[in-house]
Motif scaffolding. Sequence first.
Motif, PDB file in Angstrom:
ATOM      1  N   SER A   5      17.054   0.467  14.605  1.00  0.00           N
ATOM      2  CA  SER A   5      15.730   0.939  14.215  1.00  0.00           C
ATOM      3  C   SER A   5      15.576   0.941  12.699  1.00  0.00           C
ATOM      4  O   SER A   5      14.475   0.767  12.188  1.00  0.00           O
ATOM      5  CB  SER A   5      15.463   2.325  14.795  1.00  0.00           C
ATOM      6  N   ARG A   6      16.707   1.119  11.959  1.00  0.00           N
ATOM      7  CA  ARG A   6      16.614   1.065  10.508  1.00  0.00           C
ATOM      8  C   ARG A   6      16.257  -0.359  10.068  1.00  0.00           C
ATOM      9  O   ARG A   6      15.386  -0.574   9.236  1.00  0.00           O
ATOM     10  CB  ARG A   6      17.934   1.503   9.857  1.00  0.00           C
ATOM     11  N   ARG A   7      16.938  -1.319  10.693  1.00  0.00           N
ATOM     12  CA  ARG A   7      16.663  -2.711  10.350  1.00  0.00           C
ATOM     13  C   ARG A   7      15.204  -3.043  10.665  1.00  0.00           C
ATOM     14  O   ARG A   7      14.491  -3.676   9.906  1.00  0.00           O
ATOM     15  CB  ARG A   7      17.584  -3.634  11.152  1.00  0.00           C
ATOM     16  N   ARG A   8      14.775  -2.538  11.804  1.00  0.00           N
ATOM     17  CA  ARG A   8      13.408  -2.776  12.233  1.00  0.00           C
ATOM     18  C   ARG A   8      12.413  -2.133  11.274  1.00  0.00           C
ATOM     19  O   ARG A   8      11.379  -2.713  10.925  1.00  0.00           O
ATOM     20  CB  ARG A   8      13.235  -2.189  13.634  1.00  0.00           C
ATOM     21  N   PHE A   9      12.752  -0.921  10.830  1.00  0.00           N
ATOM     22  CA  PHE A   9      11.915  -0.173   9.898  1.00  0.00           C
ATOM     23  C   PHE A   9      11.740  -0.954   8.590  1.00  0.00           C
ATOM     24  O   PHE A   9      10.621  -1.121   8.087  1.00  0.00           O
ATOM     25  CB  PHE A   9      12.576   1.192   9.635  1.00  0.00           C
ATOM     26  N   VAL A  10      12.870  -1.491   8.086  1.00  0.00           N
ATOM     27  CA  VAL A  10      12.818  -2.268   6.834  1.00  0.00           C
ATOM     28  C   VAL A  10      11.972  -3.522   7.038  1.00  0.00           C
ATOM     29  O   VAL A  10      11.127  -3.886   6.214  1.00  0.00           O
ATOM     30  CB  VAL A  10      14.249  -2.621   6.372  1.00  0.00           C
ATOM     31  N   LYS A  11      12.181  -4.170   8.197  1.00  0.00           N
ATOM     32  CA  LYS A  11      11.467  -5.414   8.491  1.00  0.00           C
ATOM     33  C   LYS A  11       9.949  -5.182   8.556  1.00  0.00           C
ATOM     34  O   LYS A  11       9.163  -5.891   7.927  1.00  0.00           O
ATOM     35  CB  LYS A  11      11.946  -5.976   9.836  1.00  0.00           C
ATOM     36  N   VAL A  12       9.581  -4.154   9.315  1.00  0.00           N
ATOM     37  CA  VAL A  12       8.154  -3.846   9.468  1.00  0.00           C
ATOM     38  C   VAL A  12       7.562  -3.438   8.114  1.00  0.00           C
ATOM     39  O   VAL A  12       6.461  -3.851   7.748  1.00  0.00           O
ATOM     40  CB  VAL A  12       7.949  -2.736  10.526  1.00  0.00           C
ATOM     41  N   GLY A  13       8.349  -2.655   7.350  1.00  0.00           N
ATOM     42  CA  GLY A  13       7.889  -2.222   6.031  1.00  0.00           C
ATOM     43  C   GLY A  13       7.646  -3.401   5.113  1.00  0.00           C
ATOM     44  O   GLY A  13       6.592  -3.502   4.472  1.00  0.00           O
ATOM     45  N   LEU A  14       8.591  -4.328   5.083  1.00  0.00           N
ATOM     46  CA  LEU A  14       8.450  -5.519   4.235  1.00  0.00           C
ATOM     47  C   LEU A  14       7.249  -6.358   4.670  1.00  0.00           C
ATOM     48  O   LEU A  14       6.462  -6.813   3.839  1.00  0.00           O
ATOM     49  CB  LEU A  14       9.726  -6.363   4.291  1.00  0.00           C
ATOM     50  N   ALA A  15       7.095  -6.535   5.969  1.00  0.00           N
ATOM     51  CA  ALA A  15       5.991  -7.344   6.481  1.00  0.00           C
ATOM     52  C   ALA A  15       4.652  -6.712   6.122  1.00  0.00           C
ATOM     53  O   ALA A  15       3.714  -7.405   5.718  1.00  0.00           O
ATOM     54  CB  ALA A  15       6.117  -7.498   7.998  1.00  0.00           C
ATOM     55  N   THR A  16       4.575  -5.387   6.257  1.00  0.00           N
ATOM     56  CA  THR A  16       3.334  -4.694   5.927  1.00  0.00           C
ATOM     57  C   THR A  16       3.006  -4.842   4.441  1.00  0.00           C
ATOM     58  O   THR A  16       1.865  -5.154   4.068  1.00  0.00           O
ATOM     59  CB  THR A  16       3.448  -3.191   6.280  1.00  0.00           C
ATOM     60  N   THR A  17       4.018  -4.640   3.594  1.00  0.00           N
ATOM     61  CA  THR A  17       3.814  -4.771   2.150  1.00  0.00           C
ATOM     62  C   THR A  17       3.336  -6.179   1.806  1.00  0.00           C
ATOM     63  O   THR A  17       2.372  -6.361   1.052  1.00  0.00           O
ATOM     64  CB  THR A  17       5.124  -4.471   1.395  1.00  0.00           C
ATOM     65  N   ALA A  18       4.017  -7.174   2.386  1.00  0.00           N
ATOM     66  CA  ALA A  18       3.633  -8.570   2.125  1.00  0.00           C
ATOM     67  C   ALA A  18       2.207  -8.819   2.585  1.00  0.00           C
ATOM     68  O   ALA A  18       1.409  -9.449   1.883  1.00  0.00           O
ATOM     69  CB  ALA A  18       4.606  -9.515   2.820  1.00  0.00           C
ATOM     70  N   GLY A  19       1.870  -8.300   3.763  1.00  0.00           N
ATOM     71  CA  GLY A  19       0.529  -8.496   4.311  1.00  0.00           C
ATOM     72  C   GLY A  19      -0.539  -7.877   3.432  1.00  0.00           C
ATOM     73  O   GLY A  19      -1.516  -8.528   3.075  1.00  0.00           O
ATOM     74  N   VAL A  20      -0.315  -6.612   3.038  1.00  0.00           N
ATOM     75  CA  VAL A  20      -1.311  -5.900   2.235  1.00  0.00           C
ATOM     76  C   VAL A  20      -1.480  -6.567   0.868  1.00  0.00           C
ATOM     77  O   VAL A  20      -2.606  -6.775   0.399  1.00  0.00           O
ATOM     78  CB  VAL A  20      -0.916  -4.409   2.078  1.00  0.00           C
ATOM     79  N   SER A  21      -0.345  -6.962   0.247  1.00  0.00           N
ATOM     80  CA  SER A  21      -0.482  -7.550  -1.091  1.00  0.00           C
ATOM     81  C   SER A  21      -1.123  -8.934  -1.031  1.00  0.00           C
ATOM     82  O   SER A  21      -1.909  -9.284  -1.913  1.00  0.00           O
ATOM     83  CB  SER A  21       0.855  -7.586  -1.834  1.00  0.00           C
ATOM     84  N   SER A  22      -0.838  -9.712   0.029  1.00  0.00           N
ATOM     85  CA  SER A  22      -1.493 -11.025   0.090  1.00  0.00           C
ATOM     86  C   SER A  22      -2.981 -10.866   0.368  1.00  0.00           C
ATOM     87  O   SER A  22      -3.802 -11.644  -0.122  1.00  0.00           O
ATOM     88  CB  SER A  22      -0.835 -11.944   1.120  1.00  0.00           C
ATOM     89  N   LEU A  23      -3.351  -9.816   1.127  1.00  0.00           N
ATOM     90  CA  LEU A  23      -4.778  -9.541   1.339  1.00  0.00           C
ATOM     91  C   LEU A  23      -5.457  -9.189   0.018  1.00  0.00           C
ATOM     92  O   LEU A  23      -6.572  -9.640  -0.266  1.00  0.00           O
ATOM     93  CB  LEU A  23      -4.952  -8.383   2.325  1.00  0.00           C
ATOM     94  N   ALA A  24      -4.763  -8.380  -0.806  1.00  0.00           N
ATOM     95  CA  ALA A  24      -5.322  -7.983  -2.096  1.00  0.00           C
ATOM     96  C   ALA A  24      -5.527  -9.199  -2.994  1.00  0.00           C
ATOM     97  O   ALA A  24      -6.564  -9.343  -3.638  1.00  0.00           O
ATOM     98  CB  ALA A  24      -4.405  -6.960  -2.766  1.00  0.00           C
ATOM     99  N   VAL A  25      -4.538 -10.096  -2.998  1.00  0.00           N
ATOM    100  CA  VAL A  25      -4.652 -11.324  -3.800  1.00  0.00           C
ATOM    101  C   VAL A  25      -5.801 -12.181  -3.283  1.00  0.00           C
ATOM    102  O   VAL A  25      -6.625 -12.687  -4.050  1.00  0.00           O
ATOM    103  CB  VAL A  25      -3.321 -12.111  -3.779  1.00  0.00           C
ATOM    104  N   ALA A  26      -5.895 -12.302  -1.957  1.00  0.00           N
ATOM    105  CA  ALA A  26      -6.966 -13.099  -1.360  1.00  0.00           C
ATOM    106  C   ALA A  26      -8.329 -12.533  -1.733  1.00  0.00           C
ATOM    107  O   ALA A  26      -9.252 -13.281  -2.068  1.00  0.00           O
ATOM    108  CB  ALA A  26      -6.801 -13.145   0.163  1.00  0.00           C
ATOM    109  N   ALA A  27      -8.457 -11.193  -1.696  1.00  0.00           N
ATOM    110  CA  ALA A  27      -9.739 -10.558  -2.033  1.00  0.00           C
ATOM    111  C   ALA A  27     -10.114 -10.843  -3.481  1.00  0.00           C
ATOM    112  O   ALA A  27     -11.268 -11.135  -3.799  1.00  0.00           O
ATOM    113  CB  ALA A  27      -9.641  -9.050  -1.794  1.00  0.00           C
ATOM    114  N   LYS A  28      -9.116 -10.783  -4.366  1.00  0.00           N
ATOM    115  CA  LYS A  28      -9.368 -11.028  -5.785  1.00  0.00           C
ATOM    116  C   LYS A  28      -9.835 -12.474  -6.018  1.00  0.00           C
ATOM    117  O   LYS A  28     -10.806 -12.738  -6.723  1.00  0.00           O
ATOM    118  CB  LYS A  28      -8.080 -10.763  -6.572  1.00  0.00           C
ATOM    119  N   LEU A  29      -9.128 -13.404  -5.385  1.00  0.00           N
ATOM    120  CA  LEU A  29      -9.495 -14.822  -5.512  1.00  0.00           C
ATOM    121  C   LEU A  29     -10.886 -15.075  -4.942  1.00  0.00           C
ATOM    122  O   LEU A  29     -11.690 -15.809  -5.532  1.00  0.00           O
ATOM    123  CB  LEU A  29      -8.466 -15.697  -4.785  1.00  0.00           C
TER     124      LEU A  29
END
Lengths: 252, 242
Positions: A5-29
Amino acid sequence: MSNISRRRFVKVGLATTAGVSSLAVAAKLAHRYGLVPPDSGGIFGPGETLTYAAHRIFSQHSLAREFPRNMISKDPFANSIAPLSDGFKRLQSGGFADWRLSVEGMVAQPATLSLSDLKTFPVRSQITEVVCEEGWSYIAEWIGTPLHEVLKSVGVLRQARYLVYFSIEPDWWDSIDMEDALHPQTLLVWAMNDVDLPVSFGGPLRLRLPRQLGYKSVKFVTRVMVTDSVKGFVPALDPNSPNYGYSWYAGI
Amino acid sequence: MSSTAPQRNQAPRHTGLIRATHWITVISFVALLVTGVEILISHPRFYWGEVGNSLTPPLFKIPIPSSRFTVPSGYGYVLPDQNGWSRYLHFEAAWALMLAGLVYFIYGLWTRHFRRNLFPADRTWAAFRRVIARHLRLAPPDEADARSYNVLQRITYLLVVFVLFPLVIWTGLAMSPSFNSAVPWAVNALGGRQSARTVHFLVSVSLVLFLVVHVLMIAITGFTSRMREMITGGAARSEEHS
């Protein structure tokens, strides 16, 4: 916490961060390249932005289908209009000789044009389909002055981003971006199927945009205004507008 | 790790990506259906060809009142107009459905999900007869069905995934005036804008029929376990299928 579950937690956390930041970049562009429509707020904003951005990227210069003459509808349907104002009726009784189109806003030389002034510009005739958001449609020949010819003659300033256009009837106005305002098929229509544009179809002057739904083609146009902001001129957001709650970009 | 071991010994009935795209599709489809009905009410008449309006004869009419007084519905009253938010939501849900569908499609090809789980494994007439006979006897699914789809299910899912959904997306796009300006053949190939609208409606009705049968089958074969499989992925246990 177990390993899995720790590995899963890190994975989900990383994916969420990547998703949110790419959305922010997309919105800016998207903002930088003018891919965000003015009604992009609220719960329908993401869908509306995707639609508008997709069309600005893939179909900015495409031409609406034009049809052969034998496909002109014998039964064009003039949608209902509110009772006409006294101001309109006065001009109508004079045969629209005093009908004026005011071209104003961010232009070098604002102008006021009569219908005969408009007819001195190059004329464009196109057989296109009127598509209502309700689902019905008809084909007619539309004859008029390309809006870009008029805009060229008054000199659009560099900072122009939108065009607001007004009917003589109260609370009836709409706005489009400059891509649509300068599109070769965007016409100030004054004739239909070889007769003067009938009042029921928006005569004496209607702004026709064949790449958007019928409700964007405002009837009885007397004023167009070039601007860098449509704040206050978005029918979707204005309770007084008959198009209140209807998406601003109607190319779908 | 040890506490979750018993369940993890068995692979989930549906993988995480299938479950996620399934439920995005469900939510989008319900939104599209409700808003689609609202939009339909503003002109419950259908035509064939390029054009059609209240002055032209319809191919068929839906015998319901309309939200526009300009439509000759035969009713003496007009329903409230809900097209504004309905149209916004219809197209937003269409985006969600299309993007989820795209992810599902790429995943299905990549992992060979389509080939392994959807293309009929046993393509003999005997397999057909067996499954149809069992349905006619109203017999419960056999042991093999607990872990994989039978031939009728596979054909139905293939039809939904590869025919009905692509068709409903295509006919939907073919009603967009701006999309048509960029891709005119998309509407011309369907015989015109009104044909596209009519096909869009008929395919939507087919998808609703699929949904009804789909939910009915789930209810018959064990609603709780089927839902658990699609929500948590929880492996199927045979006793629940009896």
